[in-house]
Design a protein around this motif. Structure first.
Motif: not given
Length: 441
Positions: A128-131, A153-157
Motif C-alpha cells: 500500500d506504500g504506507a508512509r 523507518k516509518i513514522p509511528t504514532t
C-alpha cells in the motif's frame, strides 16, 4: 545421552531410521528415549531426551512463515523471531503430563504481538506504500508497532489509555514513536487513534480486529489476511519444533506410511499434535491466529484451545455465554492487556462455530487475578522469565490446577503459549504479589 537416543536428529526421517534399524533396535531406541510410565500407562507419546527445541531443519524454514506472502518478507525477512519451545519439567510435574511452553516473551518487542503486527506493517509498506503507522494499545501492540516502524523507518504514532505505565510510554518513545495518552480504557484510545489516522492518511494498525476479510479455505469463517496470518506462524513453528524434538504418538496402522511415519507391531508413529493449546485472550487477535494456524497445519478439527481470561476482563467468555458480543462496563482486572471491553465479532463467530458438537474446540476459561499473579511468580521462579498477569491467565490453567476445560483433551502434550507482555517489571510484579497475598520469595 546414549547413542540410540541421538540417532533421530531433526534432519533424520523415521523412514530413514526404519530402513537402517532392526525392529529390536527400534525397541531399544524407544526404551532409551523413554515414556514416563507413572504418567502414561500406555505408549501414546514419547519424545527424545531433549527439552528445548533444536535448530529447525532447513526444509522447514519456509513453512514457518505459514501463509504469509513471501514477496512481502523477501527483502529483509519477517520482523518476528522463531522463539523456543521447551518442555517445562516443573509444569509437567504439576500437571501430570508433558507441558511445553512457547516462549514468545522473547520477541524483540516483548510479546507475540510482533508476529501479526510486524507482518501487517511490512505488508502496508510493500503493498500500500504506507508512509505512517498509527496504533491504539494497552502497551504491547503499540510496542510492536513502534518496533516495526523503527525497523522499517516509518513514522509511528501510538495512542495509549491512561492506565499505561510510564515505563511503557518511555519504551515506546525509545522506538522513536510519538506517544499520545487518551481515555480510561483501550476502546477510548482506539477511537482517538482512528481520528488521528484519518487526518494523517496513515496505516491504522488495529491490535486485534481484521484489516481485510476473506473466506478461509480451511473452515469457511472470515479471517484476517494480515495480522492473524502473522499470529498463525506460532502454530507452524510449534508443529515444526515438535517434529524436530521427536515428539510422536502411536496409532493403529492403517493405509500407507508416509516419510514421517514408522511402523512397529501393528502400530505406526506419527508426529504428535498437542492434546490442548492454552492461550490468553483479550480482544481475540492471538486466539484467531492460533485457530487459523491449527487449521493450516491440519490440527483444526482435533486440538481444543483453552482461551484464558481474568475475571473483570472476561469479555470473550461473557460473549460466548450469551451467544453474542457483550461489552463490559469497564475493566476491573489487573490484567490490563486483556482489557478489551468487547471481543472481535469475527473472533466470537470463530469460537461459536468451534463449540458445535461434543468436542467444543474453543473453550473460554476464567481465572482470578490472584491465580494469574501467582502463576507469573511461579513461572519466574521456574523459568527465570518475567511475564505480565495477562499471560499469567494462561499459565494459571496449569499452575492453579483449577482448569476443568483441560480435563477432556487429546493424548498429546499440552502447549501453553507464553505470550509475554512488556507491561511488567519486577517492582510491579512484587506489588501485585503483595496486593493478592502471594508469596514473592
Amino acid at each position: 545421552m546414549p547413542p540410540t537416543a541421538v540417532a533421530r536428529s531433526p534432519l533424520a526421517t523415521p523412514r530413514a531410521l526404519a530402513s537402517s534399524s532392526s525392529l529390536a533396535s527400534r525397541r531399544v531406541q524407544r526404551t532409551a528415549r523413554g515414556v514416563y510410565p507413572a504418567r502414561r500407562p500406555r505408549r501414546d507419546v514419547f519424545r527424545v531426551m531433549a527439552s528445548a527445541s533444536p535448530a529447525t531443519a532447513p526444509g522447514d524454514l519456509i513453512s514457518l512463515l505459514g501463509t504469509m506472502d513471501r514477496t512481502v518478507v523477501a527483502e529483509r525477512g519477517a520482523l518476528h523471531l522463531q522463539t523456543p519451545l521447551i518442555l517445562s519439567k516443573p509444569m509437567s510435574e504439576r500437571f501430570g503430563r508433558d507441558v511445553y511452553v512457547k516462549l514468545d516473551a522473547f520477541q524483540p518487542s516483548g510479546s507475540f504481538k510482533l508476529r501479526g503486527i510486524g507482518y501487517t506493517c511490512q505488508k502496508a509498506v510493500a503493498s500500500d506504500g504506507a508512509r505512517a503507522f498509527v496504533s491504539s494499545s494497552g502497551g504491547n501492540a503499540g510496542l510492536a508497532t513502534a518496533y516495526a516502524g523503527q525497523m522499517l523507518k516509518i513514522p509511528t504514532t501510538v495512542v495509549v489509555p491512561q492506565s499505561t505505565p510510564a515505563f511503557i510510554r518511555a519504551r515506546l518513545e525509545a522506538y522513536d514513536a510519538k506517544v499520545i495518552v487518551h481515555g480510561a480504557q483501550w476502546s477510548e484510545a482506539n477511537e482517538r487513534a482512528a481520528e488521528i489516522n484519518a487526518s494523517a492518511n496513515g496505516k491504522m494498525v488495529h491490535p486485534f480486529e481484521v484489516r481485510s476479510i476473506h473466506w478461509s479455505p480451511y473452515d469457511g469463517v472470515r479471517v484476517d489476511a494480515d495480522t492473524w496470518t502473522g499470529h498463525a506462524t506460532v502454530v507452524h513453528e510449534i508443529a515444526s519444533e515438535l517434529r524436530a524434538l521427536g515428539a510422536i504418538r502411536w496409532v493403529p496402522t492403517g493405509g500407507t506410511l508416509n516419510e514421517e511415519e514408522e511402523e512397529e507391531e501393528g502400530e505406526k508413529a506419527v508426529p504428535a499434535m498437542p492434546g490442548a493449546f492454552v492461550t490468553c485472550v483479550g480482544g481475540g487477535g492471538l486466539l484467531a491466529g492460533i485457530l487459523q494456524g491449527l487449521s493450516e497445519v491440519g490440527w483444526g478439527d482435533d486440538v481444543p484451545v483453552i482461551a484464558a481470561e481474568t475475571i473483570g476482563a472476561d469479555s470473550l467468555a461473557s460473549s460466548v455465554d450469551a451467544g453474542e458480543v457483550v461489552t463490559l462496563p469497564g475493566i476491573s482486572s489487573v490484567a490490563k492487556s486483556l482489557g478489551a471491553a468487547s471481543p472481535s465479532p469475527t473472533v466470537l463467530e470463530m469460537c461459536l462455530k468451534r463449540r458445535v458438537g461434543s468436542k467444543k474446540l474453543a473453550r473460554p476459561w476464567r481465572t482470578t487475578d490472584r491465580d494469574a499473579v501467582e502463576a507469573c511468580v511461579k513461572f519466574a521462579n521456574d523459568h527465570r522469565v518475567l511475564v505480565e498477569p495477562a499471560c499469567g491467565a494462561a499459565l494459571a490453567a496449569i499452575y492453579s490446577g483449577k482448569c476443568d476445560e483441560l480435563k477432556e483433551c487429546g493424548e498429546g502434550p499440552i502447549v501453553v503459549q507464553v505470550c509475554g507482555g512488556a507491561v511488567i517489571d519486577l517492582p510491579t510484579l512484587a506489588a501485585y504479589a503483595k496486593q493478592f497475598d502471594v508469596d514473592f520469595d
